[in-house]
Design an enzyme around this catalytic site. Structure first.
Site, PDB file in Angstrom:
ATOM      1  N   CYS A  54       0.097  -3.597  -3.497  1.00  0.00           N
ATOM      2  CA  CYS A  54       1.001  -3.198  -4.577  1.00  0.00           C
ATOM      3  C   CYS A  54       1.643  -4.402  -5.262  1.00  0.00           C
ATOM      4  CB  CYS A  54       2.089  -2.289  -3.994  1.00  0.00           C
ATOM      5  SG  CYS A  54       3.438  -1.915  -5.123  1.00  0.00           S
ATOM      6  N   TRP A  87       2.417   6.375   1.880  1.00  0.00           N
ATOM      7  CA  TRP A  87       1.851   5.174   2.475  1.00  0.00           C
ATOM      8  C   TRP A  87       1.939   5.288   3.997  1.00  0.00           C
ATOM      9  CZ3 TRP A  87      -0.339   1.417  -0.549  1.00  0.00           C
ATOM     10  CH2 TRP A  87       0.004   1.425  -1.912  1.00  0.00           C
ATOM     11  N   THR A 121       7.535   5.344  -2.581  1.00  0.00           N
ATOM     12  CA  THR A 121       7.009   4.088  -3.089  1.00  0.00           C
ATOM     13  C   THR A 121       7.333   2.915  -2.178  1.00  0.00           C
ATOM     14  OG1 THR A 121       9.005   3.675  -4.407  1.00  0.00           O
ATOM     15  CG2 THR A 121       7.215   4.885  -5.480  1.00  0.00           C
ATOM     16  N   TYR A 185      -0.926  -0.603 -16.690  1.00  0.00           N
ATOM     17  CA  TYR A 185      -0.958   0.796 -16.274  1.00  0.00           C
ATOM     18  C   TYR A 185      -1.018   1.727 -17.482  1.00  0.00           C
ATOM     19  CZ  TYR A 185      -0.006  -0.441 -11.426  1.00  0.00           C
ATOM     20  OH  TYR A 185      -0.106  -0.945 -10.154  1.00  0.00           O
TER      21      TYR A 185
END
Length: 348
Positions: A54, A87, A121, A185
């Site tokens: 990330c 995650w 996140t 993105y």
């Protein structure tokens, strides 16, 4: 695995006919020297949870390393992919984080907010005694590491957010975020041709402006490394490996933009930057998780990465990477990137 907006590092997914808009609603609790939000700076109390895949988490890894905060804040590393819930700590024995005792970072979010409705996140900072997430506000996390944790910085740590340059750093960082960090993105997850082309033009207009800015100075702001450089680097280092092809940011490769390519290599070869980069994790995350863009989940074999190790010549512009300070010590063995995942090992 899917790019479910609730769980992706980017909160990213394709909505047909629409422009990608990032959900920027984060947990804004801060860890501060005065403990104003109920979480005071306290060495050993918090764990920084990241994924090396990330770019937003990569910022926190770099800043923690540059400032020498390894003893003050431990590091938990999730795998490069995630399931439909969050995650996971699949790199650890038994798939459980050895400090937090949980298999997925979602557990820390739900420990504090049982009905947490937003994206799970990374990076996220977790309060180890309670097992509860404190914050996932990635932009503020790195600023607070620089300004609130000063009592625990290593001797010789650089000032990444010097007070007299903060206005300029903030301005440059906003431009970099809007057009570059998030711009890739907006290209990759555009839901229409028109939205894609708008994002594409804006991305490369900003990269051209940065190319010009950096042609006469070694770093983005001032003559030393700052927060602004960290924020740009984590997008540039992923550009050719994923954004150029996977996100259709294909006017140029980074290697075809001479100034930005030299600048990126300069940073990559600076202790604290390239030694945090795991190219295998980066490629596996984007090409496997984003099934709406890459339904086959085939991970490309390229690109050739050997260029990251070539001379950059940026020393001729002057500048002192660490100012009056010093480089960080070598990466601790337990925090090293898998040697098989480095630029040298993955060179074509």
């Amino acid at each position: 695995m899917t790019s479910d907006p609730e769980f992706s590092t980017a909160g990213a997914y394709v909505t047909t006919g629409e422009e990608f808009v990032r959900d920027q609603s984060y947990i804004t609790t801060r860890i501060t020297a005065d403990g104003r939000d109920g979480y005071p700076v306290e060495p050993g109390r918090y764990r920084l949870v990241v994924s090396r895949a990330c770019p937003w988490a990569n910022r926190a890894i770099i800043v923690r390393r540059l400032l020498g905060l390894e003893d003050a804040m431990s590091l938990g590393v999730c795998g490069p992919t995630h399931d439909s819930r969050s995650w996971t700590f699949d790199l650890d024995p038994g798939g459980v984080d050895p400090v937090l005792g949980i298999p997925r970072i979602q557990d820390a979010y739900l420990r504090r907010f049982p009905d947490y409705p937003k994206g799970i996140t990374v990076p996220a900072v977790v309060d180890v005694p309670s097992g509860a997430v404190v914050t996932n506000d990635y932009a503020q996390i790195t600023l607070d590491l620089s300004t609130q944790w000063t009592a625990h910085h290593r001797p010789g740590a650089p000032d990444l957010y010097p007070e007299h340059l903060r206005d300029e750093i903030d301005q440059v960082a906003r431009q970099v975020f809007t057009d570059v960090n998030n711009g890739v993105y907006r290209c990759g997850f555009a839901g229409s041709q028109e939205a894609y082309e708008r994002a594409y033009r804006r991305l490369f207009a900003r990269l051209d402006a940065l190319e010009e800015r950096l042609s006469g100075q070694r770093y983005l702001v001032g003559d030393t490394l700052t927060e602004a450089d960290v924020r740009l680097f984590t997008t540039l280092v992923r550009f050719d490996a994923v954004y150029h092809g996977h996100f259709k940011c294909n006017r140029n490769k980074l290697t075809e933009m001479p100034v930005l390519w030299a600048y990126a290599r300069d940073l990559f070869q600076t202790p604290g930057f390239g030694d945090t980069v795991d190219f295998d994790h980066i490629k596996r995350h984007y090409y496997v998780v984003h099934e709406d863009i890459n339904p086959t989940q085939i991970v490309p074999a390229g690109p050739d990465l050997r260029g990251w190790l070539t001379p950059h010549g940026r020393e001729s512009l002057g500048g002192r990477p660490f100012g009056d300070g010093t480089p960080p010590a070598p990466v601790r063995p337990e925090e090293r990137v898998d040697p098989a995942h480095t630029a040298e090992a993955m060179a074509g």
